[in-house]
Design a protein around this motif. Structure first.
Motif, PDB file in Angstrom:
ATOM      1  N   ASP A 173       0.805  -1.225   0.000  1.00  0.00           N
ATOM      2  CA  ASP A 173       0.000   0.000   0.000  1.00  0.00           C
ATOM      3  C   ASP A 173       0.839   1.277   0.000  1.00  0.00           C
ATOM      4  O   ASP A 173       0.363   2.319  -0.434  1.00  0.00           O
ATOM      5  CB  ASP A 173      -0.923   0.026   1.231  1.00  0.00           C
ATOM      6  N   PHE A 174       2.074   1.215   0.492  1.00  0.00           N
ATOM      7  CA  PHE A 174       2.853   2.456   0.652  1.00  0.00           C
ATOM      8  C   PHE A 174       4.099   2.488  -0.219  1.00  0.00           C
ATOM      9  O   PHE A 174       4.944   3.356  -0.045  1.00  0.00           O
ATOM     10  CB  PHE A 174       3.182   2.675   2.141  1.00  0.00           C
ATOM     11  N   VAL A 175       4.193   1.549  -1.184  1.00  0.00           N
ATOM     12  CA  VAL A 175       5.399   1.510  -2.025  1.00  0.00           C
ATOM     13  C   VAL A 175       5.542   2.811  -2.829  1.00  0.00           C
ATOM     14  O   VAL A 175       6.663   3.322  -3.005  1.00  0.00           O
ATOM     15  CB  VAL A 175       5.410   0.236  -2.924  1.00  0.00           C
ATOM     16  N   ALA A 176       4.424   3.384  -3.260  1.00  0.00           N
ATOM     17  CA  ALA A 176       4.489   4.603  -4.065  1.00  0.00           C
ATOM     18  C   ALA A 176       4.830   5.834  -3.215  1.00  0.00           C
ATOM     19  O   ALA A 176       5.140   6.902  -3.746  1.00  0.00           O
ATOM     20  CB  ALA A 176       3.158   4.823  -4.785  1.00  0.00           C
ATOM     21  N   ASP A 177       4.764   5.677  -1.894  1.00  0.00           N
ATOM     22  CA  ASP A 177       5.099   6.797  -0.987  1.00  0.00           C
ATOM     23  C   ASP A 177       6.562   6.754  -0.541  1.00  0.00           C
ATOM     24  O   ASP A 177       6.955   7.508   0.353  1.00  0.00           O
ATOM     25  CB  ASP A 177       4.203   6.745   0.259  1.00  0.00           C
ATOM     26  N   GLY A 178       7.323   5.837  -1.117  1.00  0.00           N
ATOM     27  CA  GLY A 178       8.740   5.746  -0.724  1.00  0.00           C
ATOM     28  C   GLY A 178       8.923   5.106   0.637  1.00  0.00           C
ATOM     29  O   GLY A 178       9.914   5.349   1.334  1.00  0.00           O
ATOM     30  N   ILE A 179       7.950   4.278   1.041  1.00  0.00           N
ATOM     31  CA  ILE A 179       8.044   3.600   2.342  1.00  0.00           C
ATOM     32  C   ILE A 179       8.277   2.111   2.106  1.00  0.00           C
ATOM     33  O   ILE A 179       7.540   1.463   1.351  1.00  0.00           O
ATOM     34  CB  ILE A 179       6.760   3.823   3.171  1.00  0.00           C
ATOM     35  N   ARG A 180       9.309   1.569   2.728  1.00  0.00           N
ATOM     36  CA  ARG A 180       9.597   0.129   2.666  1.00  0.00           C
ATOM     37  C   ARG A 180       9.119  -0.524   3.958  1.00  0.00           C
ATOM     38  O   ARG A 180       9.143   0.110   5.015  1.00  0.00           O
ATOM     39  CB  ARG A 180      11.110  -0.118   2.499  1.00  0.00           C
TER      40      ARG A 180
END
Ligand SMILES: NC(=O)c1ccc[n+]([C@@H]2O[C@H](COP(=O)([O-])OP(=O)(O)OC[C@H]3O[C@@H](n4cnc5c(N)ncnc54)[C@H](O)[C@@H]3O)[C@@H](O)[C@H]2O)c1
Length: 258
Positions: A173-180
């Motif tokens: 869900d957060f890959v596009a936010d630069g969160i791993r």
């Protein structure tokens, strides 16, 4: 390599064992570390010890991860001190012994509240902070029992399986936010958690049980908290920039070479 200078990190359950070792390792690498812990005595002691060793880079915040309100308040306090939160290590957890028939509803709820809902609470409150900050990294501490069955760990295994599933979900869900988001599955690690477990469940047979637990790992010993901390530091570092949605067994060969 593996530097965290100027980064703000949160480690839950960092008053003891694996969490304390992760907090110390992140501070050693330059991070400013928030120690979230429900036990004020061990939480403050861990923060004092790490701060004295690493230039004041640890602060204790008392909170219980089962309370979303407490996590929200603590996250706001950390942001007002540090500006943002770059790394979250969801480590707080409790053990329980019992099969599906012997585990009471109260015990099931208690274990799920800390080990599963605690991860949700922290992710729920801290992900929006990371999104606003332009990215971040989460490292969840699950357990090898998420991947194979050991006797009488019904509620504990259920909670750790949920941590693995939440890891995949957050990473997606957060890959596009630069969160791993990744997870570690520790094998048996020698911490107060293990000592307390042996003392509570096998009174009078502590030494024998300890040896049995050590022999279980193909490497012939339990791990040390620092051996999990090393993996957590890597996964939280910029050097792990291509690593997300992945699950890492750090277990002395327990899963792969039994
Ligand atoms: N030690 C092992 O063999 C082992 C193996 C696999 C996974 N793990 C996992 O690693 C994590 C750490 O284990 P450990 O062995 O260091 O345990 P530990 O008991 O030594 O430390 C856990 C810390 O979490 C804190 N904590 C517990 N509930 C909390 C809550 N609701 N809110 C805030 N803090 C809370 C405790 O006060 C304690 O300081 C746990 O999630 C555990 O399930 C441990």
């Amino acid at each position: 390599m593996l530097r965290f200078d100027g980064k703000s990190a949160v480690v839950t359950g960092a008053g003891s064992g694996i969490g304390k070792a992760i907090a110390a390792a992140l501070a050693r690498q330059g991070a400013q570390v928030a120690i979230l812990e429900r036990d004020p005595e061990v939480g403050q002691a861990a923060a004092d010890e790490i701060s004295q060793t690493y230039d004041g880079r640890a602060t204790f915040y008392r909170c219980d991860v089962t309370s979303q309100t407490e996590i929200r308040d603590v996250a706001a306090a950390i942001v007002s001190q540090q500006g943002t939160i770059d790394c979250l290590v969801n480590n707080a957890g409790i053990a329980h012994v019992g099969d599906a028939a012997t585990t009471s509803e109260a015990d099931f709820d208690r274990v799920m509240n800390v080990n599963c809902k605690g991860v949700y609470n922290c992710a729920h409150e801290i992900l929006p902070i990371m999104v606003r900050g332009g990215g971040g990294v989460i490292c969840n501490i699950a357990s090898t029992v998420a991947w194979f069955g050991i006797g009488e760990r019904f509620a504990y295994s259920a909670s750790k399986g949920a941590v693995v599933a939440m890891t995949y979900s957050i990473a997606r869900d957060f890959v596009a936010d630069g969160i791993r988001c990744n997870a570690i599955l520790p094998g048996r690690i020698h911490t107060p958690f293990v000592d307390g477990f042996v003392k509570k469940n096998y009174p009078g047979q502590e030494e024998e049980m300890f040896q049995k637990l050590a022999d279980f790992q193909p490497v012939g010993r339990m791990g040390q908290p620092e051996e999990i901390a090393n993996a957590a530091v890597f996964l939280c570092s910029d050097e792990a920039s291509f690593v997300t949605g992945s699950i890492h067994a750090i277990d002395g060969g327990t899963i792969s070479i039994r």
